[in-house]
Write an enzyme that holds these catalytic residues in place. Sequence first.
Site, PDB file in Angstrom:
ATOM      1  N   ASP A  91       1.221   2.467   3.981  1.00  0.00           N
ATOM      2  CA  ASP A  91       0.182   3.471   3.679  1.00  0.00           C
ATOM      3  C   ASP A  91       0.031   4.108   4.949  1.00  0.00           C
ATOM      4  O   ASP A  91      -0.030   5.303   4.815  1.00  0.00           O
ATOM      5  CB  ASP A  91      -1.008   2.539   3.203  1.00  0.00           C
ATOM      6  CG  ASP A  91      -2.154   3.787   2.720  1.00  0.00           C
ATOM      7  OD1 ASP A  91      -2.034   4.951   1.773  1.00  0.00           O
ATOM      8  OD2 ASP A  91      -3.285   3.817   3.418  1.00  0.00           O
ATOM      9  N   HIS A  95      -2.651  10.840  -1.376  1.00  0.00           N
ATOM     10  CA  HIS A  95      -2.870  10.524  -2.643  1.00  0.00           C
ATOM     11  C   HIS A  95      -4.180  10.476  -2.978  1.00  0.00           C
ATOM     12  O   HIS A  95      -4.937  10.699  -2.483  1.00  0.00           O
ATOM     13  CB  HIS A  95      -2.189   9.064  -2.818  1.00  0.00           C
ATOM     14  CG  HIS A  95      -2.935   8.365  -1.979  1.00  0.00           C
ATOM     15  ND1 HIS A  95      -4.247   7.424  -2.210  1.00  0.00           N
ATOM     16  CD2 HIS A  95      -2.723   7.708  -0.606  1.00  0.00           C
ATOM     17  CE1 HIS A  95      -4.748   6.619  -1.224  1.00  0.00           C
ATOM     18  NE2 HIS A  95      -3.597   6.848  -0.008  1.00  0.00           N
ATOM     19  N   THR A 149      -6.969   3.594  -2.647  1.00  0.00           N
ATOM     20  CA  THR A 149      -6.878   2.100  -2.197  1.00  0.00           C
ATOM     21  C   THR A 149      -7.722   1.390  -2.844  1.00  0.00           C
ATOM     22  O   THR A 149      -7.201   0.166  -3.339  1.00  0.00           O
ATOM     23  CB  THR A 149      -7.025   2.131  -0.542  1.00  0.00           C
ATOM     24  OG1 THR A 149      -5.839   2.900  -0.045  1.00  0.00           O
ATOM     25  CG2 THR A 149      -6.700   0.696  -0.049  1.00  0.00           C
ATOM     26  N   ASN A 165     -12.889   4.708  -2.363  1.00  0.00           N
ATOM     27  CA  ASN A 165     -13.012   3.980  -1.064  1.00  0.00           C
ATOM     28  C   ASN A 165     -14.447   4.295  -0.416  1.00  0.00           C
ATOM     29  O   ASN A 165     -14.930   3.277   0.174  1.00  0.00           O
ATOM     30  CB  ASN A 165     -11.898   4.603   0.145  1.00  0.00           C
ATOM     31  CG  ASN A 165     -10.707   4.466  -0.350  1.00  0.00           C
ATOM     32  OD1 ASN A 165     -10.137   3.534  -1.003  1.00  0.00           O
ATOM     33  ND2 ASN A 165      -9.884   5.224   0.247  1.00  0.00           N
ATOM     34  N   ASP A 206      -1.185  -0.396  -5.073  1.00  0.00           N
ATOM     35  CA  ASP A 206      -2.299   0.393  -5.166  1.00  0.00           C
ATOM     36  C   ASP A 206      -2.380   1.720  -5.604  1.00  0.00           C
ATOM     37  O   ASP A 206      -3.409   2.285  -6.320  1.00  0.00           O
ATOM     38  CB  ASP A 206      -3.372   0.074  -4.177  1.00  0.00           C
ATOM     39  CG  ASP A 206      -2.915   0.466  -2.667  1.00  0.00           C
ATOM     40  OD1 ASP A 206      -1.650   0.918  -2.639  1.00  0.00           O
ATOM     41  OD2 ASP A 206      -3.632   0.879  -1.777  1.00  0.00           O
ATOM     42  N   HIS A 207      -1.305   2.531  -5.256  1.00  0.00           N
ATOM     43  CA  HIS A 207      -1.094   3.859  -5.678  1.00  0.00           C
ATOM     44  C   HIS A 207       0.170   4.118  -5.002  1.00  0.00           C
ATOM     45  O   HIS A 207       0.819   3.462  -4.337  1.00  0.00           O
ATOM     46  CB  HIS A 207      -2.277   4.774  -5.056  1.00  0.00           C
ATOM     47  CG  HIS A 207      -2.388   4.599  -3.673  1.00  0.00           C
ATOM     48  ND1 HIS A 207      -1.596   5.096  -2.551  1.00  0.00           N
ATOM     49  CD2 HIS A 207      -3.240   3.893  -2.970  1.00  0.00           C
ATOM     50  CE1 HIS A 207      -2.261   4.855  -1.350  1.00  0.00           C
ATOM     51  NE2 HIS A 207      -3.147   4.071  -1.560  1.00  0.00           N
ATOM     52  N   ASP A 241       0.863  -1.271  -0.031  1.00  0.00           N
ATOM     53  CA  ASP A 241       0.003  -0.179  -0.050  1.00  0.00           C
ATOM     54  C   ASP A 241       0.774   1.255   0.082  1.00  0.00           C
ATOM     55  O   ASP A 241       1.756   1.472   0.647  1.00  0.00           O
ATOM     56  CB  ASP A 241      -0.806  -0.158   1.234  1.00  0.00           C
ATOM     57  CG  ASP A 241      -2.447   0.350   1.133  1.00  0.00           C
ATOM     58  OD1 ASP A 241      -2.689   1.454   0.636  1.00  0.00           O
ATOM     59  OD2 ASP A 241      -2.990  -0.349   1.147  1.00  0.00           O
ATOM     60  N   ASP A 273     -10.419  -3.892   5.513  1.00  0.00           N
ATOM     61  CA  ASP A 273     -11.390  -4.885   4.952  1.00  0.00           C
ATOM     62  C   ASP A 273     -11.295  -4.816   3.541  1.00  0.00           C
ATOM     63  O   ASP A 273     -11.347  -5.755   2.761  1.00  0.00           O
ATOM     64  CB  ASP A 273     -12.518  -4.265   5.579  1.00  0.00           C
ATOM     65  CG  ASP A 273     -12.983  -2.784   5.557  1.00  0.00           C
ATOM     66  OD1 ASP A 273     -12.390  -1.908   4.646  1.00  0.00           O
ATOM     67  OD2 ASP A 273     -13.556  -2.278   6.429  1.00  0.00           O
ATOM     68  N   HIS A 288       0.709   8.113   5.327  1.00  0.00           N
ATOM     69  CA  HIS A 288      -0.086   9.092   5.679  1.00  0.00           C
ATOM     70  C   HIS A 288       0.477  10.044   7.100  1.00  0.00           C
ATOM     71  O   HIS A 288      -0.044  11.173   7.010  1.00  0.00           O
ATOM     72  CB  HIS A 288      -1.654   8.525   5.820  1.00  0.00           C
ATOM     73  CG  HIS A 288      -2.207   8.411   4.809  1.00  0.00           C
ATOM     74  ND1 HIS A 288      -2.820   9.331   3.807  1.00  0.00           N
ATOM     75  CD2 HIS A 288      -2.581   7.185   3.991  1.00  0.00           C
ATOM     76  CE1 HIS A 288      -3.260   8.591   2.667  1.00  0.00           C
ATOM     77  NE2 HIS A 288      -3.257   7.558   3.016  1.00  0.00           N
TER      78      HIS A 288
END
Length: 548
Positions: free
Chosen positions: A307, A488, A81, A102, A354-355, A40, A165, A311
């Site tokens: 991720d 992102h 994500t 999301n 994913d990014h 992530d 999840d 952040h």
Amino acid sequence: MLKKITIAAACFMSVITINAQRNKNSPVERPKLVVGLVVDQMRWDYLYRFYSKFGNNGFKRLLNKGYSLDNVHINYVPTVTALGHTSIYTGSVPAIHGIAGNDWTDKETGKNVYCTTDENVQPVGTANAKVGSHSPKNLWSTTVTDELRLATNFQGKVIGVSLKDRASILPAGHTPNGAFWFDDSSGNFVTSSYYMNDLPQWMKSFNAQNLPDQLVANGWNTLLPINQYTESSPDNSSWEGLLGSAKTPTFPYSNLQADYQAKKDNIRYTPFGNTLTLKLAEASVEGENLGQDNITDILAINLASTDYAGHKFGPNSIEVEDVYLRLDQDLAQFFSYLDLKVGKGQYTVFLSADHGGAHSVGFLKEHKISTGFFGEGMEKDLNEKLKDKFGVDKLINGVDNYQVYFDRKLIKDNKLELESIKEFAIQELEKDPTVLYAVSTTKIQESSIPEPIKQRIINGINRQRSGDIQLISHDSMLPAYAKTGTTHSVWNSYDAHIPLIFMGWGIKHGESNKPYNMTDIAPTVSALLHIQFPSGNIGNPITEVLGK
């Protein structure tokens, strides 16, 4: 002489026929296990920024033994994500597969919709309905994991694991044997009744180990002496966020154990969240007997702490570098486990993201690179201008995913025209110095926006779920909420340029700078396995990585 040649030819043809019959009756050659590793928020350049600090058996094993695609981009916006995981496994884009963010705003009701929430299923392994009531019901397309299940008459197993999840549910698709995610209220991994009515015994045993408690027991300090983190900014940089009860963003995080007990999601922001996830992956292999017969299984793994740390602290922090150095060690251990359990050369791995993630605004300012915050006060200001123009307050339902959603019911009740409201709003938005482009989502094709941005907007707009206006910010502009750390969502290379490496069964060794898209991953795996492409696939197999 002619008779001898005729006999020899007949014998040769009979051998060909026998071999053809044997090949025809032989099972399709496939790896025993495919492991998808989606890291992530992993920027492509992390592979080389931290290269000198990596050991030989984690990221370097992938690069030195596998096939690295160095020019892979996400071909839609927004780069978030849920979209990333879905597009990797469907080979499709939000316009088709239905996962528009999301979360998104329901155009008819005005209510927020989270991508995997499903009120019709029950939590399993937790009493927390918000944590456990999830399924892939909002996903419209099949995944490569679904296609494996279909191709093997549901004998090939599929398991998805993540702290998140959405990052376990969406890659695992509609038909998996299980998808599991972390419950912050209990510190356990859980699932929903969409998949099963009770946790399997192996998962109960895994949860009973209380592994998170063990992982955080000694706090978090740097893996190497802190003066060796020369790829990162000084510790305690002003643009970093705070973890738990820490007063400064500095090592060591000695209070991590107490912080975890107070709020269990604190483990997500540390390297130990990745360690925990990979240990769960190993337990999944053991518990479900993945890769133990000649029918291919797929294990979809999301490593999410990269991720969370990004952040919290930003890409140039010592914290993020340490998360990657420790992940490198965890990957080496995981590959060694697979070598022993499944067999070296018997499984295929792909690693992607994913990014990516932008540099922090504070970091960029310090280094004199143009930056700033995008959209501060935008919704409130635009609503006021719309009220002055049309006489109705709060015509905007929300600004999500860099998209403006209008209140359709309010517009209808006041006998207003949506197109007139959009046209006026776009004119006002284009006056904002942080906005590069603002375009109606029904008029993208005719807009004067250059490629590849235009096509990425088209691919990202879902007619039923996306907003009414798409916003494109200037380079290096972060949303106003990202005062520290990073985030992102945009088309730029720092968010959209992702790593992609294949390694193992059926994969050649090599490296390429040819351009590819995220949507090429699923058809490549499909081609490797000789199975149907996912139903919404728009990508193409990357044939240069395949050994056959």
